[in-house]
Each structure stands twice: as structure tokens, then as C-alpha cells.
Design an enzyme around this catalytic site. Structure first.
Site, short mmCIF file in Angstrom:
data_model
loop_
_atom_site.label_atom_id
_atom_site.label_comp_id
_atom_site.label_asym_id
_atom_site.label_seq_id
_atom_site.Cartn_x
_atom_site.Cartn_y
_atom_site.Cartn_z
CB SER A 241 47.07 -26.87 -73.34
OG SER A 241 48.37 -27.37 -73.63
CG HIS A 271 48.21 -25.38 -78.26
ND1 HIS A 271 49.48 -25.91 -78.26
CD2 HIS A 271 47.76 -25.52 -76.99
CE1 HIS A 271 49.79 -26.34 -77.06
NE2 HIS A 271 48.75 -26.13 -76.26
CG HIS A 318 60.29 -26.80 -81.79
ND1 HIS A 318 60.60 -26.02 -80.71
CD2 HIS A 318 59.33 -27.66 -81.37
CE1 HIS A 318 59.88 -26.42 -79.67
NE2 HIS A 318 59.10 -27.39 -80.04
CG ASP A 375 52.62 -31.44 -84.27
OD1 ASP A 375 51.93 -32.15 -83.53
OD2 ASP A 375 52.98 -30.28 -83.97
#
Length: 437
Positions: A241, A271, A318, A375
């Protein structure tokens, strides 16, 4: 008192000689080598973007203008009666690098209130879309519809465009967008999911407070909004983004074109969809456990069964971080201190997974990073407060991510960054370089 725009103008004037000197005197300095695997594999790890807005530290997580997440929350002026800062004050910090005073923060609060009215034609566009349209498609359409009002585009079309001062027009577009994105997101939510029951803004509230009001969710959801938007605001410039917004704006497209494109990238499953997928997995996992929070031993066995069946534990791992994501920690702390939420069974399961999963993943040995990312937590909070429409979660993400994206493209124009145009090679060229006959 100097306004935000005046402070930003001074910061830009001070910063420009730094980038000019780097290009002029050190332009041939190498930042690293590019491998074939990077060229084919999505340019991961290639150092070719510049931003001073945020940096992802492998051990401390995202730093906003040099500050860690705990430092950011501690430093910024707080909304009266709240432990959480004004989003407007955070915007001031992202743009300038300075922690604003309460007076400077409230100046932005008032400025955004004046800019926050969503044009009727945007409402008409949203209402003309099929109600089963994805909320991210609605969100993107609303943003690009407002392009007709772009100050930046109008200046360019006038023939009076100036590359040295065009950041001012981008700044105006960025502020106009930031002031309207929350109300647009809330309108989409109420129209699509809540029987078309729009709620008007309260002129006495800040952005986070008004977003909660317009969503129709009582306190402390206002604090959830403030926390969520700040935590999701930026994550360096290489994510889809942020990079898409930067790329489109590098063609001197205005903020509306650029951020609409960024939103379309955020909508991609790889994403912005992760928080939805993690929540769905957690709920299904709890159902398999009989709908009850398991014992630690029972959870450990269930996690091993998951891994041994070839599945992953979503929300863990990650690409850069090698510790627990501080964005996860911030949300966990909110849950731990909030009545009702701290005893919510789904949060209790998330809390227990955090206490058990890292050791299981470490013993399993395949995860580079056995710690949770942002998340792993965020969807549970939204579900608890009644936002149970998975597909809307990325709109919430998009409201927050605008803070970083729009601050970055304002600075892109201030520093005169050129159009982004990497050089391509063919597969045959790669084979020749590798010595493959």
C-alpha cells in the site's frame, strides 16, 4: 503559534540541502548488491526507497520518526479522559518529526473538522454501487471520486505548477483526505451492514471519537480507533500500500489517485487480509476445542497437531521482526486492562496461544520468527465490539495506513523525488549472467 503547515515548510527548507548534497556528492555510493533471487522474488530486501517517516527495526519493531510505539504513545498529547493520543497529533509528528504541544494538536483537530464534510456526490457514488460490492471497492471508489476536488491537480492544470512549492498543494489534498476517510469508512459500514442508518458527526469530538460515534459503537471503541489507526499507520515504504501510493504519486498523480491505488493494493489477500484470516482461524480453532478455552497442555497438543498436519499458526512470524511485534503488544495491553474484554473467551485463547505457541514453534524449528505479529490480535478486538464483518477490517486498516502514505507523498513532493522507473531485464539476460547455456 506556528501552524502545522508553517512548521512543515521550515522542516522542508532545512531538509532539502541534505538530499541535494547526497545526490550531488555521494550519488555513486552503493547501498548493496541486487541478486537474481531478489529480482525474481519481488525486490525483497533491496534498499531503494527513502523515507524518514518510519523504520522497521528487527528488534524493536516499527519506529515512527525515530520513536518506538511505547515512546510514541507516551509522548503524544492525550484526549481528555483517555490514555490514548489524538490521531491528529500523531499526524503532526509524522509530518514534522516533532511531538506537538496540546495547542498544536488541537489546531489540527479543528482543521480536520472544517475539512471533514463528505461531499454529497461521494455519497451518491457509494449508494449507486451494488450493496454486495466489497467495502474496499467502495472505499477506493469514494477516494478516487473526490479527485475532482484535488488542489494539486488543479494547480498542475492551471499551468502555474511549481516543483519547489507543489508540496503545499499535496499537503492540502492529504489533509482533506485524512479528514474525510474516517467518515467515509463509517458511512460505508452503516450503509452496508447496519440497515442504512447513517449517524452524523459530533463537532465536539476528535477523529477517533467521531469515528466511533459514526460507527455507532460506544466507548471505549473511540480508544480502539485511536490505537488502531496509529498502529497501522506506516510500516516503512516497501509494503504494497505504501509503495503503490508512492509509485503512483511519483508520476505527479494527486493524493486521490495515489491513495486509491494504495487501497487497491491493501485489498490484496497477501497484504491487508491477514487480520481477517487470523481471526477466522482462531474462531475455528476454538470451535475444534469444543468452544472452551483449553488448558495449557491441551492447547500445546492442538498446536502440535496443527503443525504436524502441514498447517501454519496464522499471525505468528514476520519477514523482518525477530521479536514480538510491538503493535501486537499494544493491543494485548489494551485487552488486559479493559473490563469485559480481558475476560472474553476469544481473547483468553489468543492470550494463551501467545504464552504457548512461541515455544512450540521454536521446538518445531521451521519458523524464523516464532513471535506474534499485529494480525494475531487485532481482529479479536473488533469482533468483541460488534464489528463482525470480516471484510470490513481492511477498511479500518486503510483509514490508518493513509496517515503514513499521505505524509510520505507530501515529503516526496517537497524533496522533488523523480518518477519511479526501475530497469527490467529478460530471463535470457539472467541466464546469460548465470552462465547458463
Amino acid at each position: 503559534m506556528s501552524t502545522l503547515k508553517q512548521v512543515l515548510a521550515q522542516k522542508i527548507a532545512e531538509h532539502r540541502p541534505r538530499t541535494t548534497r547526497l545526490v550531488k556528492e555521494f550519488g555513486d555510493t552503493k547501498l548493496g548488491d541486487v541478486t537474481m533471487a531478489q529480482a525474481i522474488g519481488g525486490a525483497r530486501g533491496i534498499k531503494c526507497l527513502v523515507t524518514d517517516i518510519s523504520y522497521l527495526d528487527p528488534m524493536e519493531g516499527i519506529r515512527f520518526r525515530g520513536k518506538t510505539i511505547p515512546e510514541t504513545f507516551a509522548a503524544l498529547p492525550k484526549v481528555p479522559g483517555s490514555d490514548y493520543p489524538y490521531v491528529e497529533g500523531f499526524w503532526y509528528m509524522l509530518l514534522t518529526g516533532d511531538v506537538p504541544t496540546m495547542e498544536q494538536t488541537l489546531e489540527v483537530v479543528e482543521d480536520w473538522k472544517e475539512r471533514s464534510q463528505v461531499p454529497q456526490y461521494v455519497i451518491d457514488v457509494l449508494r449507486a454501487l451494488p450493496r454486495d460490492s466489497h467495502p474496499m471497492a467502495m472505499f477506493s471508489a469514494a477516494i478516487v471520486a473526490m479527485q475532482r476536488d484535488s488542489v494539486f491537480a488543479a494547480k498542475y492544470a492551471s499551468g502555474k505548477f511549481n516543483k519547489m512549492t507543489c508540496w503545499e498543494e499535496m499537503y492540502e489534498d492529504a489533509n482533506n483526505l485524512m479528514a474525510k476517510l474516517g467518515p467515509i469508512g463509517a458511512y460505508i459500514y452503516r450503509m452496508k451492514y447496519m440497515g442504512d442508518t447513517h449517524i452524523e458527526a459530533d463537532p465536539n469530538l476528535d477523529m477517533g471519537g467521531n469515528f466511533a460515534r459514526m460507527m455507532g459503537i460506544p466507548a471505549p471503541y473511540d480508544d480502539v480507533a485511536r490505537m488502531y489507526f496509529i498502529l497501522h499507520s506506516d510500516h516503512e515504504s516497501g509494503n504494497v500500500s505504501a509503495h503503490t501510493t508512492h509509485l503512483v504519486a511519483s508520476a505527479l498523480s494527486d493524493a486521490y489517485y495515489a491513495y486509491s491505488a494504495g487501497i487497491n493494493g491493501l485489498a490484496g489477500p497477501l497484504h491487508g487480509l491477514a487480520n481477517e484470516e487470523v481471526l477466522r482461524w482462531t474462531q475455528n480453532f476454538m470451535a475444534k476445542l469444543g468452544g472452551e478455552v483449553p488448558t495449557e497442555e491441551g492447547l500445546k497438543k492442538a498446536l502440535w497437531d496443527t503443525l504436524n498436519s502441514g498447517q501454519v499458526i496464522p499471525g505468528y512470524g514476520h519477514a523482518v521482526l525477530r521479536k514480538t511485534d510491538p503493535r501486537y503488544t499494544s493491543q494485548r495491553e489494551f485487552c488486559m486492562k479493559t473490563e469485559g474484554l480481558k475476560d472474553y473467551p476469544l481473547f483468553q485463547l489468543v492470550k494463551m496461544i501467545f504464552e504457548v505457541a512461541p515455544d512450540v514453534l521454536t521446538e518445531h524449528g521451521k519458523a524464523k520468527n516464532p513471535w506474534p505479529n499485529v494480525d494475531a490480535q487485532s481482529g479479536v478486538i473488533q469482533w468483541y465490539y460488534g464489528v463482525t464483518q470480516y471484510e470490513f477490517y481492511t477498511v479500518l486498516f486503510g483509514v490508518g495506513r493513509a496517515l503514513g502514505c499521505l505524509a510520505n507523498i507530501t515529503w516526496d513532493r517537497a524533496l522533488g523525488y523523480g518518477i519511479e522507473r526501475p530497469k527490467s531485464v529478460t530471463t535470457a539476460m539472467l541466464e546469460d549472467a548465470a552462465g547458463i547455456k
